[in-house]
Design an enzyme around this catalytic site. Structure first.
Site, PDB file in Angstrom:
ATOM      1  N   LEU A 210       7.621  -5.489  -0.298  1.00  0.00           N
ATOM      2  CA  LEU A 210       8.345  -5.426   0.971  1.00  0.00           C
ATOM      3  C   LEU A 210       7.527  -4.781   2.082  1.00  0.00           C
ATOM      4  O   LEU A 210       7.632  -5.149   3.243  1.00  0.00           O
ATOM      5  CB  LEU A 210       9.667  -4.683   0.793  1.00  0.00           C
ATOM      6  N   CYS A 211       6.661  -3.797   1.697  1.00  0.00           N
ATOM      7  CA  CYS A 211       5.883  -3.138   2.752  1.00  0.00           C
ATOM      8  C   CYS A 211       4.867  -4.103   3.369  1.00  0.00           C
ATOM      9  O   CYS A 211       4.565  -4.021   4.556  1.00  0.00           O
ATOM     10  CB  CYS A 211       5.223  -1.863   2.235  1.00  0.00           C
ATOM     11  N   THR A 212       4.342  -5.040   2.545  1.00  0.00           N
ATOM     12  CA  THR A 212       3.446  -6.055   3.101  1.00  0.00           C
ATOM     13  C   THR A 212       4.195  -6.903   4.120  1.00  0.00           C
ATOM     14  O   THR A 212       3.717  -7.158   5.224  1.00  0.00           O
ATOM     15  CB  THR A 212       2.903  -6.969   1.982  1.00  0.00           C
ATOM     16  N   GLU A 215       5.011  -4.558   7.187  1.00  0.00           N
ATOM     17  CA  GLU A 215       3.962  -3.906   7.975  1.00  0.00           C
ATOM     18  C   GLU A 215       2.676  -4.700   8.148  1.00  0.00           C
ATOM     19  O   GLU A 215       2.106  -4.746   9.226  1.00  0.00           O
ATOM     20  CB  GLU A 215       3.623  -2.546   7.343  1.00  0.00           C
TER      21      GLU A 215
END
Lengths: 449, 494
Positions: A210-212, A215
């Site tokens: 999810l962070c990929t 962000e």
């Protein structure tokens, strides 16, 4: 060239293989008209899936001498099926696949009877599956393969030397394709590796962190998944995303484009958006034809012994040149599914309810909401409600009594396990031994008694 | 009528609108519509080829009902071409389906120019017409492409051989790596530097202190990995873990493999001598993805020798990797630009095929002998190859195929054996023999066509047709021999 009566028979070509003795053949080959007629009359073959592989399989098996076929498919026909599922026409869109496929093949091949089942494979009882000589898999998901593999392996019994008893082996033939690539394999539970022994052949689906997505998006797929998994929920509080809703898809596409522009990432198209969100696997007629034909040929050879069989995994790749390869995989002796079963020692006083609770904590099982079956009898069923009500009173009874007071026996339990936050239906075979009972010794196979 | 784009969605995801347009322009001719040919066309009609023409002079017999789905009881006694064509038309009304009730042999005899109107003929090497042979026979069969030459527009490798050139970066890539200083980055930038750049930088550093060479011994490789590890400033730096995993790409020798070099050298000699007997049968490959046994042409060879500096043209796609958006997109652009520049340097990517006549009359002897003595994988496949040819010779001599009719099996077996020995000796393989088992099996097959085998062979043939027409993907090379006994089939280069 004179025409002999054989030329006038519809089995003209098949007879060469089934009526004549051969040199490179299977173990129990007994050529003759009886063999041909038995394949037609007595061999019952179940085809799972009436999609790209299933349509081909039904045709191939019907033209390989099998006259008793059944097919299960839970889907209805869609327009995007028509480029390869050749038994369907535009007018059929919306109808159940299994029913149309069965009807079309019966119309063209006389003498063949195909019984369609418009349902999920999980909806059928174990007894239903035990009735077939061979099960052929034309499935598109790992979960469905895993489930049916467990079903077939649940029939398997071992003798006291831990060798598989031949009459309990339920052969499966499995096919799969993606684009220009595919595989065909034979699974003889207890003899060749089962689906679970070689589960590593199917790598887990790529999931983006999810962070990929939030962000550092890098690819078009990242932008699409951002719109689909993060942005949608932010904007539509509580409203579930429906991939079959054209407006929803359009919204995700537009959002993905915005994000791609923002980050300077190329390649977001509407088609790719659909592909990523629905996890669409590209599919063409020719690959399905190749893989299904290999599966049908192996089914004929398993049923008749008219030739040696594939041992045990064929891969095909037509994307660059043409490559076919046969690999002989080996069994995992400790396999939970095709092995002799998970050994569980129990007190004779344990109730069915306590036993079900124990399954949830058992480190090798971690099975919740279990339904329990003993020699085909439902001891407790979680669903449907009617069955649940009928079996509920068993929960407070002593398991040892419910199982007919045998010292050792086999139980089948179905329930849910979770892996990577996803829940799966799982079927497990348990070898139950009651402590302190002077029963018959060496009765490992009590399940078959 | 369905929206064609929706109907073809699952295949458009493979060959795109360009590929689909090529299919829709193609006209295909099928000679003899037995089960093998019928199944081949079925797959092409579903995919939406422009038009098909089925040529067959025979009538449907009861026996045909047992192996061909495209005829049914009402077809018995009628033209086979007509019945097959009618069923095929039912599958896709966007395809123009025609039939001609005539024996192809007669048509070839009387009007050979007839065939030049087609894009592709299934079953004459007429000018600019592609031809593919497909045949099934008992538990064996073969597929063979025959055309003068073929150029591939896009070979679309479907998995990265990870040709990232980490061991031999070109100036733009090197400069990009130089613009980053791993030691002075803040921690966020440090964990978002793609591993490609880390490895290019570290390899450069290593080369500087090792007289220009890259790690090659086991100790050196370990040392290199330790250097990478030492660069990590936090445990959660996935980019450094990826770099360590991918470090073998730095250790790989530069340029193309020695095997490939050998093939290229052989080929160059032949191309220079302008021989039409090109080495092997060729599909041709774009870029660095070069399947073995495929012959490259002039332009590609020239590229490797000149502009490529010993490397094949770059394919240009990069896998996803831990990175900041900006660095990844820039990196992607640098690889794309290099791939496009390489692409422009290649005038043409062409494959040429040896004529079937040449293969039949003078197969490449060392290859043939190699296959015949290979006891492991291919012995059954080459055996079937010889026997398929032997049964045709048998049929020419005795007016029927071995085992075609019941009775006289023993005589047929010994005649087939003699025929096969004679054929092998004509091909220059005196003393080679085939196993009794295989000869017996071939007689047992008795020219039967099993539906499942026909569907397999037809599937392969249609797959290759699609590759030829769309000019995407690399077509098969050589003759594909199907082994329906244990599926150890093989491609033979003869």
């Amino acid at each position: 060239m004179a025409e002999t009566p054989a030329q006038l028979s519809r089995s003209r070509d098949l007879d060469k293989l089934l009526l004549r003795p051969g040199n490179l053949i299977g173990a129990n080959f007994e050529p003759g008209e009886e063999l041909r007629d038995d394949i037609g009359k007595y061999a019952k073959v179940l085809v799972l899936g009436a999609g790209g592989l299933g349509c081909e399989l039904l045709k191939d098996l019907a033209l390989s001498g099998f006259q008793n076929l059944e097919v299960i498919d839970m889907d209805r026909i869609e327009v995007t099926n028509l480029n390869r599922q050749f038994l369907f026409r535009f007018e059929d869109v919306g109808k159940p696949k299994a029913e149309v496929a069965a009807k079309r093949v019966m119309e063209r091949v006389s003498g063949v009877n195909i019984k369609p089942h418009y349902c999920r494979i999980e909806d059928k009882e174990l007894d239903f599956y035990s009735d077939f000589s061979i099960i052929v898999l034309g499935l598109d998901s790992i979960e469905a393969r895993s489930y049916i593999n467990a079903v077939a392996c649940s029939f398997l019994e071992y003798d006291s030397d831990d060798n598989a008893r031949e009459e309990t082996i339920k052969p499966m033939v499995d096919g799969g394709t993606e684009g220009f690539k595919g595989h065909a394999r034979i699974i003889l539970p207890g003899v060749t590796p089962c689906f679970e022994c070689t589960i590593w052949l199917f790598p887990p689906q790529v999931k983006f962190p999810l962070c990929t997505l939030a962000e550092t998006p890098r690819t078009a797929a990242h932008c699409i998944e951002y719109a689909h998994l993060i942005k949608w929920d932010e904007v539509h509080s509580g409203k579930a995303f429906d991939p079959d809703e054209a407006e929803h898809m359009k919204w995700v596409y537009n959002e993905a484009v915005k994000r791609a522009v923002l980050f300077g990432i190329p390649g977001v198209t509407f088609s790719l958006t659909q592909g990523v969100v629905k996890n669409i696997i590209p599919a063409i007629a020719s690959t399905n034809a190749i893989i299904s034909a290999a599966c049908a040929l192996e089914t004929l050879k398993l049923a008749s012994g008219c030739s040696k069989t594939l041992s045990n995994y064929l891969t095909y790749n037509g994307a660059e040149g043409l490559h076919t390869k046969v690999t002989e995989f080996v069994r995992d002796k400790d396999c939970l599914v095709c092995g002799p079963g998970v050994l569980i020692e129990l007190e004779t006083s344990i109730t069915l309810q306590k036993f079900i609770d124990l399954l949830e904590e058992h480190p090798k099982l971690l099975l919740s909401k279990a339904s329990v079956t003993h020699q085909g009898n439902n001891l407790y069923m979680q669903a449907p409600p009617v069955l649940e009500e009928m079996t509920r009173s068993n929960l407070n009874q002593v398991l040892f009594d419910l199982m007919g007071k045998t010292a050792k026996s086999i139980l089948h339990v179905t329930g849910t396990t979770s892996k990577n936050d996803k829940k799966f239906s799982t079927l497990r075979k348990l070898r139950v031994v009651f402590k302190g009972v002077d029963g018959v010794t060496d009765m490992d196979t009590a399940g078959g008694a | 009528m369905a929206e064609p784009k929706t109907k073809y969605d699952r295949q458009l995801r493979i060959w795109g609108e360009q590929g689909q347009a090529a299919l829709e322009k193609a006209s295909i001719c099928l000679l003899n519509c037995g089960p093998t040919g019928s199944e081949t066309l079925k797959n092409l009609v579903l995919g939406g080829v422009g038009s098909i023409t089925v040529i067959d002079g025979s009538k449907v017999e009861v026996g045909d009902l047992g192996n061909n789905f495209m005829v049914d009881e009402s077809s018995v006694g009628q033209s086979k071409a007509k019945c097959v064509c009618a069923f095929l038309q039912e599958l896709n009304d966007a395809v123009k389906a025609k039939f001609i009730e005539e024996y192809p042999e007669a048509l070839i005899e009387t009007t050979p120019s007839f065939f030049s109107q087609f894009t592709l003929v299934v079953a004459l090497r007429e000018a600019n017409v592609m031809l593919i042979f497909a045949r099934s026979y008992g538990l064996t069969g073969f597929v063979r492409i025959s055309l003068k030459e073929h150029s591939v527009i896009e070979s679309k490798p479907d998995h990265f051989l990870d040709d990232l050139r980490l061991n031999n970066p070109w100036p733009e890539l090197r400069r990009f790596a130089e613009s980053i200083d791993l030691d002075t980055q803040d921690s966020v930038a440090h964990k978002h530097t793609p591993y490609v750049l880390i490895l290019v930088k570290m390899a450069e550093q290593w080369a500087k202190s090792h007289g220009g060479s890259l790690p090659s011994t086991r100790e050196e490789k370990k040392e290199f990995k330790d250097l990478l590890k030492a660069k990590m400033v936090a445990m959660d730096e996935d980019n450094y873990k990826e770099a360590i995993e991918a470090s073998f790409k730095v250790f790989a020798p530069r340029g193309i493999s020695p095997d490939l070099q050998q093939i290229l050298n052989d080929n160059r000699a032949e191309v220079d001598s302008n021989s039409s007997d090109f080495w092997g049968d060729g599909g041709c490959s774009e870029g660095s993805f070069i399947p073995s046994g495929i012959s490259l042409l002039h332009s590609n060879l020239e590229f490797i020798a000149n502009q490529g500096g010993g490397e094949a043209p770059l394919e240009g796609s990069i896998p996803d990797m831990t990175s900041s958006t900006e660095l990844y997109v820039n990196l992607q652009n640098i690889y794309q630009a290099k791939a496009e520049a390489d692409f422009l340097s290649i005038e043409q990517r062409v494959c040429r095929y040896r004529s079937i006549e040449d293969e039949f009359n003078s197969p490449i002897l060392p290859e043939l002998q190699k296959y015949l003595t290979d006891e492991d994988y291919s012995s059954v496949a080459i055996g079937f190859y010889i026997l398929i040819r032997a049964v045709d010779r048998f049929a020419a001599n005795y007016n029927s195929f071995p085992g075609q009719f019941d009775g006289g099996m023993d005589e047929d077996i010994s005649r087939l054996k003699t025929t096969a020995v004679g054929l092998l000796s004509d091909l220059g393989c005196n003393g080679s023999t085939l196993t009794e088992d295989l000869i017996n099996e071939m007689c047992r097959f008795g020219a039967s066509e099993l539906h499942a085998v026909a569907a397999f062979i037809g599937g392969i043939a249609s797959q290759e047709v699609i590759k030829l027409i769309t000019r995407q993907f690399v077509p098969m090379s050589g003759t594909f021999v199907f082994n329906g006994i244990d599926h150890k089939s093989q491609l033979l280069s003869l």
